[in-house]
Each structure stands twice: as structure tokens, then as C-alpha cells.
Design a protein around this motif. Structure first.
Motif, short mmCIF file in Angstrom:
data_model
loop_
_atom_site.label_atom_id
_atom_site.label_comp_id
_atom_site.label_asym_id
_atom_site.label_seq_id
_atom_site.Cartn_x
_atom_site.Cartn_y
_atom_site.Cartn_z
N ALA A 8 0.93 -1.33 0.27
CA ALA A 8 0.37 0.37 0.18
C ALA A 8 1.08 1.21 -0.19
O ALA A 8 1.96 0.95 0.62
CB ALA A 8 -1.12 -0.14 1.57
N ALA A 33 -0.61 4.58 -6.46
CA ALA A 33 -1.27 3.91 -6.47
C ALA A 33 -2.22 3.10 -7.26
O ALA A 33 -2.96 1.81 -6.94
CB ALA A 33 -2.09 4.65 -5.82
N ARG A 34 -2.19 3.70 -8.51
CA ARG A 34 -3.37 2.64 -10.26
C ARG A 34 -2.56 1.62 -9.83
O ARG A 34 -2.98 0.71 -10.93
CB ARG A 34 -3.12 3.76 -11.16
N VAL A 51 -2.35 -2.38 -3.27
CA VAL A 51 -4.16 -3.17 -2.34
C VAL A 51 -5.03 -1.79 -1.87
O VAL A 51 -6.60 -1.62 -1.01
CB VAL A 51 -4.02 -4.14 -1.67
N ALA A 52 -4.00 -1.14 -1.37
CA ALA A 52 -4.69 0.41 -0.50
C ALA A 52 -4.25 2.02 -0.82
O ALA A 52 -2.59 1.87 -0.93
CB ALA A 52 -4.85 -0.26 0.90
N ALA A 102 -8.09 8.28 -3.59
CA ALA A 102 -8.23 6.50 -3.40
C ALA A 102 -9.22 6.50 -4.28
O ALA A 102 -10.08 5.42 -4.42
CB ALA A 102 -8.50 6.13 -1.94
N GLY A 148 -9.96 3.68 -7.00
CA GLY A 148 -10.83 3.12 -6.56
C GLY A 148 -10.47 1.73 -5.26
O GLY A 148 -10.94 0.76 -5.31
N LYS A 149 -9.84 1.87 -5.17
CA LYS A 149 -9.27 1.48 -3.59
C LYS A 149 -9.53 2.22 -1.91
O LYS A 149 -9.20 2.84 -2.04
CB LYS A 149 -7.46 1.22 -3.97
N PRO A 150 -9.10 1.53 -1.17
CA PRO A 150 -9.41 1.37 -0.21
C PRO A 150 -8.75 2.18 0.64
O PRO A 150 -6.95 2.52 0.04
CB PRO A 150 -10.15 0.39 1.29
N LEU A 155 -17.40 0.63 -3.85
CA LEU A 155 -16.16 -0.06 -2.71
C LEU A 155 -17.65 -0.20 -1.54
O LEU A 155 -17.40 0.51 -0.60
CB LEU A 155 -15.22 1.18 -2.70
N PHE A 174 -9.67 -5.80 0.85
CA PHE A 174 -7.81 -5.16 0.41
C PHE A 174 -8.37 -6.68 -0.91
O PHE A 174 -7.87 -6.48 -2.01
CB PHE A 174 -6.69 -5.78 0.53
N ARG A 175 -9.45 -7.14 -1.51
CA ARG A 175 -10.35 -8.08 -2.66
C ARG A 175 -8.99 -9.49 -2.22
O ARG A 175 -8.45 -9.19 -4.25
CB ARG A 175 -10.78 -7.16 -3.73
#
Length: 271
Positions: free
Chosen positions: A61, A84-85, A90-91, A120, A124-126, A154, A260-261
Motif C-alpha cells: 500500500a 496507487a494505480r 491494495v490500498a 483513493a 478505486g482502492k480503500p 467500494l 483488500f479484495r
């Protein structure tokens, strides 16, 4: 024994990095299914990615800790968003507010967390949220973000990392959809606030972490913490809740998978 998932570590820290192979071996021996490695500045973000490429047990992350707020530039944020992309990230985290150590101004901290929350949403991430001595103040930022995250599909907007607040303070974040993370500090005999949190938050909303190299369990006070020790947090939670350790490990690992899918725990077989 059911596997565990350490949802927050800093094994790229120089104190641990020299013993990377041993840390991974001990984590596997302890039954860990995953370890999230959280960045907090440019170099630690890059190291999180590099270490994750060396072991399938690691999930990176990236983010800027509130301590960095006085120094983060627009260019640094643009580079962070590029990282981040990446599909392996994962986050977005570790991000947040810190009113305990005043390494950056409150105004800059607020600007930085808002920028990273918007980031975020774009990727599209937590998020993994640091809220030291800011357990109430940060709700102003997380509430609108959580609404937008839900609207964007999300399911879990993020996790309150090593949450230091009360059950009452945690409730507002549970209502927003956040998970609450309990660290190995739950093993400390005088840590009554975290003990009550571990008892009072629904197990379906809990995850566990080490925050390595910090906050070692009681039996290892004065030593460096590492992901293998996350089972101590699960054991303490099980004792406090009077539930089987296997159940605590199973549910918290599935929760980490949902956050974290990732295909870990029962999520790997459709749970």
C-alpha cells in the motif's frame, strides 16, 4: 490452525529490512496468509513495492503519513497516484491525522488527507487511516469520503489502523463501513481501552495487525515487532471475547480479504 493476515506492517523499516528473509520465513511458519506493507513517504512506498515483488505473501500500500504533510508537493502527489494505480497496490495508506506528535501543521495534515482520500476514490482502492489523538476530528474527512466510496461501489471504504479510540468513537466509523484494526498492544495488561474495543466491536468488523516494527506483544516488550507476532493479537481477542482462536483468525482473515479484495481465508473458496 487457520491462517492470519497482518493488515498493517512496515517491514521496509531499516530495523527489519536487514532480516527480511527471516521475517518472511517466520511469518510463513506462523501460518500467515498475507501481510500488508504500508508506505508513509516516497522511499518507503517504493520499498513496499520492491519487497512485495520478492514475496507473494506481501501486499503493498502506498501513501503519505500525516507527519510528511509539511513537505508533500503536488508533484509528489502525482507520483503517488501513479503508484496507487498499480494493480498490485491494495490500498492508499498510511494516511490520516496525528494530533499527538506535531511533526506537521494541522492545516497541512487536513489538506493532505483530503487530497489522498480523493486519490483513493479516483483509483478505486480503500484507505488505511492513522488517527492518533484525532479519533473524532478525522470523521469530518472520512464521512464524505465514505459516502462517495459507497456510491462508487467500494464495499469497504477502508480500515481504521491501530484504532486508539473507544467503542463509542469506533461506532461512527463502523456506520461509515470502515473496519477497525486491533494491534498487538491489545495484549498489554493496562490497555483497557483497546481491550474493550476488541470485545465491543462486532467480529465481522475487526482485522488485526502488528504495525511492525512497533507495538510488540506483551511477551516481547522491548523487542522489535514483526508480522509473525500478529497471532498474539488474535489470541488476546479470542480470550477477551471468549471465542475460539480459530474463529477469530478465520473471520479477521476473511475481513482482510474483503478489505483488500484478495483471495485469502474463506474468500478464496467463495466465503
Amino acid at each position: 490452525m487457520t491462517g492470519a493476515f497482518d493488515t498493517h506492517s512496515h517491514i521496509q523499516d531499516p530495523q527489519l529490512l536487514a532480516n527480511f528473509d527471516g521475517i518472511i520465513d517466520r511469518a510463513r511458519a506462523a501460518g500467515l496468509e498475507g501481510i500488508a506493507v504500508l508506505g508513509y513517504d516516497p522511499s518507503s512506498n517504493q520499498l513496499a513495492l520492491e519487497l512485495a515483488a520478492r514475496s507473494p505473501l506481501l501486499f503493498p500500500a502506498v501513501g503519505f503519513h500525516p507527519h510528511e504533510a509539511d513537505h508533500v508537493t503536488p508533484g509528489m502527489l502525482a507520483e503517488l497516484e501513479s503508484l496507487a494505480r498499480l494493480p498490485e497496490v491494495v490500498a492508499v495508506g498510511e494516511i490520516g491525522l496525528d494530533a499527538y506528535r506535531h511533526h506537521s501543521t494541522p492545516a497541512n495534515q487536513r489538506t493532505l488527507i483530503d487530497a489522498q482520500l480523493e486519490m483513493a476514490l479516483r483509483v478505486g482502492k480503500p484507505v488505511s487511516v492513522h488517527s492518533r489523538s484525532a479519533e473524532d476530528a478525522i470523521a469530518v474527512h472520512l464521512g464524505p469520503y465514505a459516502e462517495k466510496a459507497r456510491a462508487a461501489g467500494l464495499a469497504i471504504p477502508g480500515v481504521m489502523h491501530c484504532f486508539g479510540g473507544t467503542c463509542e468513537q469506533a461506532q461512527q466509523y463502523l456506520e461509515m463501513g470502515f473496519l477497525i484494526s486491533v494491534a498487538c498492544s491489545v495484549t498489554y495488561p493496562k490497555n483497557e481501552v483497546t481491550a474493550r474495543l476488541a470485545q465491543g466491536v462486532p467480529l465481522e468488523s475487526l482485522v488485526i495487525e502488528t504495525d511492525s516494527p512497533y507495538l510488540p506483544p506483551q511477551t516481547r516488550r522491548g523487542q522489535l515487532n514483526e508480522p509473525a507476532h500478529v497471532v498474539a493479537a488474535a489470541r488476546a481477542i479470542a480470550a477477551l471475547r471468549r471465542e475460539p482462536l480459530e474463529r477469530v483468525l478465520d473471520v479477521t482473515t476473511r475481513n482482510a480479504g474483503r478489505l483488500f479484495r484478495l483471495p485469502v481465508g474463506a474468500t478464496a473458496v467463495g466465503g
